[in-house]
Scaffold this motif. Structure first.
Motif, PDB file in Angstrom:
ATOM      1  N   THR A 212      84.331  14.347 -14.534  1.00 14.82           N
ATOM      2  CA  THR A 212      85.037  13.599 -15.728  1.00 14.82           C
ATOM      3  C   THR A 212      85.973  12.622 -14.998  1.00 14.82           C
ATOM      4  O   THR A 212      86.563  12.575 -14.121  1.00 14.82           O
ATOM      5  CB  THR A 212      85.221  14.314 -16.873  1.00 14.82           C
ATOM      6  OG1 THR A 212      86.340  15.324 -16.393  1.00 14.82           O
ATOM      7  CG2 THR A 212      83.873  15.189 -17.383  1.00 14.82           C
TER       8      THR A 212
ATOM      9  N   ASP B 234      83.115  14.668 -20.585  1.00 17.03           N
ATOM     10  CA  ASP B 234      84.451  14.463 -20.916  1.00 17.03           C
ATOM     11  C   ASP B 234      84.916  15.799 -20.644  1.00 17.03           C
ATOM     12  O   ASP B 234      84.140  16.807 -20.095  1.00 17.03           O
ATOM     13  CB  ASP B 234      84.547  13.862 -22.311  1.00 17.03           C
ATOM     14  CG  ASP B 234      85.850  13.225 -22.343  1.00 17.03           C
ATOM     15  OD1 ASP B 234      86.513  13.033 -21.459  1.00 17.03           O
ATOM     16  OD2 ASP B 234      85.876  12.526 -23.535  1.00 17.03           O
TER      17      ASP B 234
ATOM     18  N   SER C 180      78.583   9.723 -16.697  1.00 14.65           N
ATOM     19  CA  SER C 180      79.867   9.564 -17.451  1.00 14.65           C
ATOM     20  C   SER C 180      80.659   8.417 -16.531  1.00 14.65           C
ATOM     21  O   SER C 180      80.992   8.908 -15.297  1.00 14.65           O
ATOM     22  CB  SER C 180      80.721  11.096 -17.621  1.00 14.65           C
ATOM     23  OG  SER C 180      82.069  10.394 -17.918  1.00 14.65           O
TER      24      SER C 180
ATOM     25  N   ASP D  13      86.516   7.368 -20.014  1.00 13.12           N
ATOM     26  CA  ASP D  13      86.876   6.891 -21.001  1.00 13.12           C
ATOM     27  C   ASP D  13      85.728   6.668 -22.359  1.00 13.12           C
ATOM     28  O   ASP D  13      85.673   5.482 -22.643  1.00 13.12           O
ATOM     29  CB  ASP D  13      87.469   5.403 -20.602  1.00 13.12           C
ATOM     30  CG  ASP D  13      88.583   5.431 -19.627  1.00 13.12           C
ATOM     31  OD1 ASP D  13      89.525   6.558 -19.699  1.00 13.12           O
ATOM     32  OD2 ASP D  13      88.691   4.312 -18.823  1.00 13.12           O
ATOM     33  N   LYS D  14      84.991   7.676 -22.383  1.00 14.12           N
ATOM     34  CA  LYS D  14      84.113   7.801 -23.357  1.00 14.12           C
ATOM     35  C   LYS D  14      82.805   6.578 -23.380  1.00 14.12           C
ATOM     36  O   LYS D  14      82.281   6.318 -24.207  1.00 14.12           O
ATOM     37  CB  LYS D  14      84.588   7.704 -24.860  1.00 14.12           C
ATOM     38  CG  LYS D  14      85.709   8.606 -25.035  1.00 14.12           C
ATOM     39  CD  LYS D  14      85.259   9.927 -25.552  1.00 14.12           C
ATOM     40  CE  LYS D  14      84.642  10.067 -26.730  1.00 14.12           C
ATOM     41  NZ  LYS D  14      84.312  11.422 -27.209  1.00 14.12           N
ATOM     42  N   ARG D  15      82.546   6.394 -21.904  1.00 11.86           N
ATOM     43  CA  ARG D  15      81.468   5.266 -21.638  1.00 11.86           C
ATOM     44  C   ARG D  15      80.468   6.346 -20.667  1.00 11.86           C
ATOM     45  O   ARG D  15      80.770   6.985 -20.030  1.00 11.86           O
ATOM     46  CB  ARG D  15      82.115   4.248 -20.860  1.00 11.86           C
ATOM     47  CG  ARG D  15      83.247   3.472 -21.622  1.00 11.86           C
ATOM     48  CD  ARG D  15      83.969   2.533 -20.681  1.00 11.86           C
ATOM     49  NE  ARG D  15      84.667   3.270 -19.451  1.00 11.86           N
ATOM     50  CZ  ARG D  15      84.844   2.862 -18.277  1.00 11.86           C
ATOM     51  NH1 ARG D  15      84.394   1.531 -17.848  1.00 11.86           N
ATOM     52  NH2 ARG D  15      85.376   3.471 -17.281  1.00 11.86           N
TER      53      ARG D  15
ATOM     54  N   ARG E 236      78.825  11.031 -31.055  1.00  7.96           N
ATOM     55  CA  ARG E 236      80.015  11.764 -30.803  1.00  7.96           C
ATOM     56  C   ARG E 236      80.982  10.702 -30.367  1.00  7.96           C
ATOM     57  O   ARG E 236      81.902  11.020 -30.024  1.00  7.96           O
ATOM     58  CB  ARG E 236      79.698  12.699 -29.919  1.00  7.96           C
ATOM     59  CG  ARG E 236      78.897  13.863 -30.326  1.00  7.96           C
ATOM     60  CD  ARG E 236      79.587  14.697 -31.323  1.00  7.96           C
ATOM     61  NE  ARG E 236      80.983  15.247 -30.657  1.00  7.96           N
ATOM     62  CZ  ARG E 236      81.066  16.427 -29.990  1.00  7.96           C
ATOM     63  NH1 ARG E 236      80.119  17.316 -30.022  1.00  7.96           N
ATOM     64  NH2 ARG E 236      82.143  16.772 -29.558  1.00  7.96           N
TER      65      ARG E 236
ATOM     66  N   PHE F 227      80.626   8.057 -28.228  1.00  2.00           N
ATOM     67  CA  PHE F 227      80.552   7.392 -26.936  1.00  2.00           C
ATOM     68  C   PHE F 227      79.884   6.024 -26.912  1.00  2.00           C
ATOM     69  O   PHE F 227      79.040   5.810 -27.956  1.00  2.00           O
ATOM     70  CB  PHE F 227      79.746   8.381 -25.995  1.00  2.00           C
ATOM     71  CG  PHE F 227      80.273   9.728 -25.408  1.00  2.00           C
ATOM     72  CD1 PHE F 227      81.142   9.686 -24.319  1.00  2.00           C
ATOM     73  CD2 PHE F 227      80.220  10.772 -26.256  1.00  2.00           C
ATOM     74  CE1 PHE F 227      81.768  10.967 -23.869  1.00  2.00           C
ATOM     75  CE2 PHE F 227      81.009  12.105 -25.886  1.00  2.00           C
ATOM     76  CZ  PHE F 227      81.409  11.947 -24.728  1.00  2.00           C
TER      77      PHE F 227
END
Length: 297
Positions: free
Chosen positions: A15, A199, A243, A246-248, A265, A267
Motif C-alpha cells: 500500500t 490501504d 492499489s 491515496d484511495k485510488r 468505501r 475509493f
C-alpha cells in the motif's frame, strides 16, 4: 540523462502511493494453457463465443497504461519475446523487496523462461537482484506484504509449491520478517486473486479461499479489516486489482460487484476493459509488479 538512475525501487508494503511499476509488452500475447481460468475459457470458446482479438488486447493494455500514467505512476517494461506470450503478466516472474528483486521459478510450461526478460530488465535498470528461487517453484502472485515486515505467502501446488514458498519464507525470516505460508485451492491460482491490500490495514479478501487460521492471521493477529469478495467474483479475477495509493484503485470493468463495494468505501476506481487478458488467465494485478511505493503515513 541516464533513465536507469531515475528508477526508484524497493517496497516496504503493498500500500502507499505507487510511483514505479513494471509491466510487460503485449506484442506477442495470445491465449495459451496457463491456469484454471484460461482452461475454462479454452474449453468453452465455442459455447460462449469467446475468441482472441489481438487488436482489442493491444487497445486494452494501452488503456491500462494510460490509467497508470494519468495517476502519476512511472511505467517500465520488460521486453517482449516471441517465445514468451504470457510474460505480459509480470506479477509472477519477479517480486520486489526492500533489498532488491527476487527472480522466481514459474512452474507452468509456457512461462518457465519468463525469468529471462525479468532478469534482463533488472540488469539494464541497475536494480539489484536479491535472490533467485531455486527450491520447487514460487511465483510473484503468491507474495503478499500485509504491512511492513509481515508477509502472507501462498501455494496451490500446480503453480507455486510448498518448497518454493518455504524457501522465500526463510529468506524473509532471516531479515526479521513475520511470515505465514498457507496453501490455497488451485482454482484461485495465486494469492493475489485472494488477498489484495487496498490501504493500510484494509484488504480485499475472498474468504472462501482461506483456512480459518489464515483469516485469523489477517483479522485477529494483524488487525486487517476485510472487504469480502464473493467466490463467483473471485474465480473471475474479481479481487485482482491494484492499489495506486491515496484511495485510488485500478480495476477491471467486469468487476461490477467489487467496484461497487470499493466506491461505497470511498475509493476512486478506474475500471478498464481487460477482457482479452482476464479470459487468458490474468487480471490487472497479474499484469504488474510494483517497483517502488512511498511509505504509508
Amino acid at each position: 540523462m541516464n533513465q536507469q538512475t531515475e528508477i526508484k525501487w524497493g517496497i516496504q508494503a503493498q500500500t502507499g502511493r505507487l510511483t514505479d511499476v513494471l509491466l510487460g509488452k503485449p506484442d506477442h500475447f495470445r491465449w495459451v494453457p496457463l491456469n484454471s481460468i484460461s482452461a475454462v475459457t479454452l474449453a468453452n470458446q465455442e459455447q460462449m463465443g469467446h475468441h482472441f482479438d489481438k487488436q482489442a488486447a493491444m487497445k486494452q493494455h494501452r488503456q491500462m497504461v494510460d490509467v497508470y500514467e494519468a495517476n502519476g505512476v512511472r511505467v517500465h517494461f520488460v521486453e517482449a519475446d516471441e517465445g514468451l506470450p504470457s510474460s505480459v503478466f509480470t506479477r509472477d516472474s519477479s517480486f520486489m523487496t526492500p533489498w532488491g528483486a527476487v527472480i522466481t521459478s514459474i512452474q507452468t510450461p509456457p512461462r518457465r523462461r519468463d525469468y529471462s526478460v525479468a532478469s534482463e530488465f533488472y540488469h539494464k535498470a541497475g536494480i539489484p537482484i536479491w535472490k533467485w528461487v531455486t527450491a520447487g517453484h514460487f511465483e510473484g502472485g503468491d507474495f503478499c506484504v500485509l504491512k511492513p515486515e509481515v508477509a502472507l505467502l501462498g501455494w496451490s501446488g500446480d503453480r507455486s509449491t510448498k518448497e518454493g514458498a518455504e524457501q522465500v519464507e526463510g529468506w524473509l525470516q532471516e531479515k526479521g520478517w513475520e511470515v505465514l505460508v498457507t496453501p490455497i485451492p488451485p482454482q484461485f491460482v495465486h494469492m493475489d486473486a485472494v488477498v489484495v491490500m487496498l490501504d493500510k490495514d484494509l484488504a480485499l479478501v475472498c474468504e472462501d479461499a482461506l483456512q480459518p487460521y489464515a483469516l485469523d492471521y489477517l483479522k485477529e493477529k494483524h488487525g486487517i479489516e476485510v472487504i469480502k469478495v464473493a467466490y463467483a467474483d473471485c474465480v473471475q479475477l474479481g479481487g485482482n486489482i491494484v492499489s495506486l495509493g491515496d484511495k485510488r484503485i485500478l480495476s477491471m470493468s467486469h468487476n461490477i460487484n467489487v467496484n461497487r463495494q470499493l466506491r461505497e468505501r470511498g475509493f476512486e476506481v478506474s475500471a478498464v476493459d481487460y477482457e482479452m487478458f482476464a479470459l487468458g488467465g490474468g487480471g490487472v494485478h497479474c499484469s504488474c509488479h510494483e517497483l517502488h511505493r512511498e511509505t504509508d503515513e
